[in-house]
Design an enzyme around this catalytic site. Structure first.
Site, PDB file in Angstrom:
ATOM      1  N   ASP A  40     -24.518 -23.756  64.911  1.00 35.15           N
ATOM      2  CA  ASP A  40     -24.767 -22.342  65.148  1.00 35.15           C
ATOM      3  C   ASP A  40     -24.626 -22.041  66.645  1.00 35.15           C
ATOM      4  O   ASP A  40     -25.106 -22.784  67.496  1.00 35.15           O
ATOM      5  CB  ASP A  40     -26.185 -21.992  64.683  1.00 35.15           C
ATOM      6  CG  ASP A  40     -26.487 -20.524  64.774  1.00 35.15           C
ATOM      7  OD1 ASP A  40     -25.805 -19.731  64.101  1.00 35.15           O
ATOM      8  OD2 ASP A  40     -27.418 -20.157  65.530  1.00 35.15           O
ATOM      9  N   GLU A  80     -19.422 -22.855  65.081  1.00 34.30           N
ATOM     10  CA  GLU A  80     -19.433 -21.401  65.016  1.00 34.30           C
ATOM     11  C   GLU A  80     -19.258 -20.931  66.456  1.00 34.30           C
ATOM     12  O   GLU A  80     -20.219 -20.855  67.216  1.00 34.30           O
ATOM     13  CB  GLU A  80     -20.739 -20.854  64.434  1.00 34.30           C
ATOM     14  CG  GLU A  80     -20.698 -19.345  64.271  1.00 34.30           C
ATOM     15  CD  GLU A  80     -22.009 -18.639  64.615  1.00 34.30           C
ATOM     16  OE1 GLU A  80     -22.170 -17.475  64.207  1.00 34.30           O
ATOM     17  OE2 GLU A  80     -22.859 -19.227  65.305  1.00 34.30           O
TER      18      GLU A  80
END
Length: 538
Positions: free
Chosen positions: A214, A273
Site C-alpha cells: 500500500d 500500489e
C-alpha cells in the site's frame, strides 16, 4: 498444481508464475460473511474458495484484515501480526492460506508500510514519551510554525483533505498524509526497516505468497519536508503537486524487500500500489532487483477511447520491457468507481465493461480482477448519507469509495443476496434491491451472463499458448477500433464506437462480448464489443 503449491512452489514449472497471472482482489469486508454479523470475514472467504478456483484465477489478494480500529477500514493497522476479531483469528488466516493452496490458489496479503494506526503500540509510546524521545523518531514529528508553533510545519495537504498535520497537546505536530488516525512512519529510522522485515517474514513463514504494498510510492518524503512551492523537491501526480510521493529513496526499501522475498522458495512476490507521474517512473518500481509488479493506473484511468487505449497499452508495454518486467492491467479496485459506471453506466456501461474485460485479459502480462466485476456490478451511487463510511468523502462528497465496496450478491434471496447467513437483516453497507439478477446464482444459470463470459475467457487464457509472453502486434483498423495479434494463432478486435463496424474476418470466433455477424470474408462487429479469434498458424 495443488501439490506443487503445498510443496512450497519449488518445481521449475512454478517459477515466474506471476508474469501472466490473473489475480482476484478480495475486499474482505464485502466478499462473504461467514459468522452472520453482516461484515465479510476470513471464514467467508474460505467458504467461497471453490468459486474462485472455478472462476479460473491464479491467486487472490486480500485487503487488510489485521487488528485495526477501522478509521480507514483496515488501512490503519494497530497490530500487523494478528487478525482483527471482526475478520476472525490468526488460526482463520492460517486455515485460509492452507485451503487456498489446496484449491490451487496463491494468496497475496496487503501490507501498509507508510503509516500505522494511532492505536499502534509504537504511536501510543511516542505520544507518552514526549518531544525529543527515541519513540517519536519512529514517526515524523515536528515543531509548528508561527509565534507559538500554532501553524502546521509545512503546507502539505492530506489525501483526505485539509492539512496533513495533527497537533498534540504538548505542542508538537505529527505528519499524517491520510486520516488523523494514520500517523506516517519515519523510514529514515532503522527500527522501522527492521520491524517491517520482521512483519513480512511472519506472514511468509505462514505460507503467504506475496504482498501488495500500500502506498509503495509514499514511504520516503522529500528531504527537509519542503513546502509545495519548492519545485526541485516535488513531483506531479496527475494534476496534483506532491513532495511526499514517488521520491527516489523508496527504491532502496523495495530492493531490500525483494532480497527478502527471494530468500523464500516459490517466487513470493511484491506488488506496488504506486501512483507515478509517468509509465517510465512507474517502471522503476519493477526493475529486476525491486518489486515484481506495479499496478498500471494509467490503464485504469483511460477513458473509453480507442486511440487513448492504444497509446497507453503501447507505452506500458514498452516501458515495462525496458526493465524486463511484465505490465499489469486493472480496470477497477476498492479505491475507484467501478468501471461499468465510469464507462457510462446502464446498458452502455455493461456493453463496454464486457468488451474491456476481453481487451484486458488478452494483453501481455498480469491481470487484476476486482471482486464483483465478473458479475458486471455497477457503482452504487444512491447510498444514504448516514450510511456512508469512507473518510475520503470528507474531502469531496463525490469522491467517496463506499459505492464500489458494497457487498457482492451470491444468491437471489433478499435482503443481502446470500452475502450473510439467513436471518441477518442487513449487511454493513446496504445492497440494491435490483441485484438479484446480478447474483452468482442467477448468472450461473445464464449462458450469456458476464460471469460466464469471465469464466470462459479465463479458461481460454489458461489453455492457449498464445497468451503468456507472446508479443502483441497492432494491425491497422478503422477509427474507433483496436485490432491486434498475440503470436501467430490469436487475435483480438475491439469496437469502441457506438455503431457496428466492418472488418476483414480475422479467423474463427473463440469468444465474444457480443456476437459479431460474419458474412464471408467480412465480420460486422457489434457496438462497444470485443471478440477473440483463433487464426490459422503462419
Amino acid at each position: 498444481m495443488t501439490e506443487l503449491i503445498q510443496a512450497g512452489h519449488a518445481s521449475e514449472t512454478a517459477t515466474r508464475w506471476w508474469r501472466d497471472a490473473v489475480i482476484y482482489q478480495v475486499y474482505v469486508r464485502s466478499f462473504a460473511d461467514g459468522n452472520g454479523d453482516g461484515i465479510g470475514d476470513l471464514l467467508g472467504v474460505r467458504s467461497r474458495l471453490r468459486y474462485l478456483a472455478d472462476l479460473g484465477v491464479d491467486a487472490i489478494w486480500l485487503t487488510p484484515f489485521y487488528t485495526s480500529p477501522m478509521a480507514d477500514f483496515g488501512y490503519d493497522v494497530a497490530d500487523y501480526r494478528d487478525v482483527d476479531p471482526i475478520f476472525g483469528s490468526l488460526a482463520d488466516a492460517r486455515a485460509l492460506i492452507d485451503d487456498a493452496h489446496r484449491h490451487g490458489l496463491r494468496v497475496i496479503f496487503d501490507v501498509v508500510p507508510n503509516h500505522t494506526s494511532d492505536r499502534h503500540m509504537w504511536f501510543q509510546q511516542a505520544v507518552a514519551a514526549g518531544p525529543g524521545s527515541p519513540e517519536r523518531e519512529r514517526y515524523i514529528f515536528r515543531q509548528g510554525k508561527g509565534e507559538n508553533g500554532e501553524l502546521p510545519p509545512n503546507d502539505w495537504e492530506s489525501v483526505f483533505g485539509g492539512p496533513a498535520w495533527t497537533r498534540l497537546p504538548d505542542g508538537e505536530w505529527y505528519l499524517r498524509l491520510f486520516a488523523p488516525e494514520q500517523p506516517d512512519l519515519n523510514w529514515e529510522n532503522p527500527e522501522v526497516h527492521e520491524e517491517f522485515a520482521s512483519v513480512l517474514r511472519f506472514w511468509l513463514d505462514l505460507g503467504a505468497d506475496g504482498f501488495r504494498v500500500d502506498v509503495a510510492h509514499g514511504m520516503v518524503k522529500a528531504e527537509g519536508l519542503p513546502d509545495v512551492g519548492h519545485p526541485d523537491q516535488v513531483r506531479m501526480i496527475g494534476s496534483d503537486v506532491v513532495p511526499f510521493f514517488d521520491q527516489d529513496g523508496v527504491h532502496e526499501i523495495h530492493r531490500a524487500w525483494r532480497r527478502l522475498l527471494d530468500s523464500y522458495p516459490g517466487e513470493r512476490i511484491g506488488v506496488a500500489e504506486a501512483w507515478a507521474p509517468s509509465p517510465q517512473r512507474l517502471a522503476d518500481y519493477v526493475r529486476p532487483d525491486e518489486l515484481h509488479q506495479a499496478f498500471n493506473f494509467h490503464f485504469l484511468t483511460t477513458p473509453w477511447d480507442a486511440a487513448r487505449f492504444r497509446a497507453v497499452i503501447t507505452e506500458s508495454l514498452a516501458t515495462a520491457a525496458l526493465v524486463g518486467a511484465p505490465s499489469t492491467w486493472v480496470l477497477s479496485n476498492h479505491d475507484v468507481k467501478r468501471h461499468l459506471t465510469r464507462y457510462g453506466g446502464g446498458e452502455t456501461g455493461l456493453r463496454r465493461s464486457r468488451a474491456a474485460a476481453l481487451l484486458m485479459l488478452s494483453l501481455p502480462g498480469s491481470t487484476y480482477v476486482y471482486q464483483g466485476e465478473e458479475l458486471g456490478l455497477p457503482e452504487v451511487l444512491d447510498l444514504p448519507e448516514e450510511l456512508q463510511r469512507d473518510p475520503q468523502r470528507l474531502r469531496n462528497p463525490d469522491d467517496g469509495r463506499d459505492g464500489c465496496r458494497v457487498p457482492i450478491p451470491w444468491a437471489d434471496v433478499e435482503p443481502h443476496f446470500g452475502f450473510s447467513l439467513p436471518g441477518i437483516e442487513e449487511s454493513w453497507l446496504p445492497m440494491p434491491a435490483s441485484w438479484g439478477p446480478l447474483s452468482v446464482q442467477s448468472q450461473l444459470r445464464d449462458p450469456h451472463s458476464t460471469l460466464r463470459l469471465y469464466r470462459a475467457a479465463l479458461e481460454i487464457r489458461k489453455a492457449r499458448r498464445a497468451f503468456g509472453d507472446a508479443p502483441l502486434t497492432w494491425l491497422d483498423s478503422p477509427e474507433g477500433t483496436l485490432v491486434f495479434n498475440r503470436g501467430e494463432e490469436f487475435a483480438c478486435t475491439v469496437n469502441l464506437t457506438g455503431e457496428p463496424v466492418e472488418l476483414p474476418l480475422p479467423g474463427r470466433v473463440l469468444l465474444a462480448s457480443a456476437e459479431p455477424a460474419v458474412d464471408g470474408a467480412v465480420v460486422r462487429l457489434a457496438p462497444d464489443s470485443a471478440v477473440w479469434w483463433e487464426r490459422d498458424a503462419v
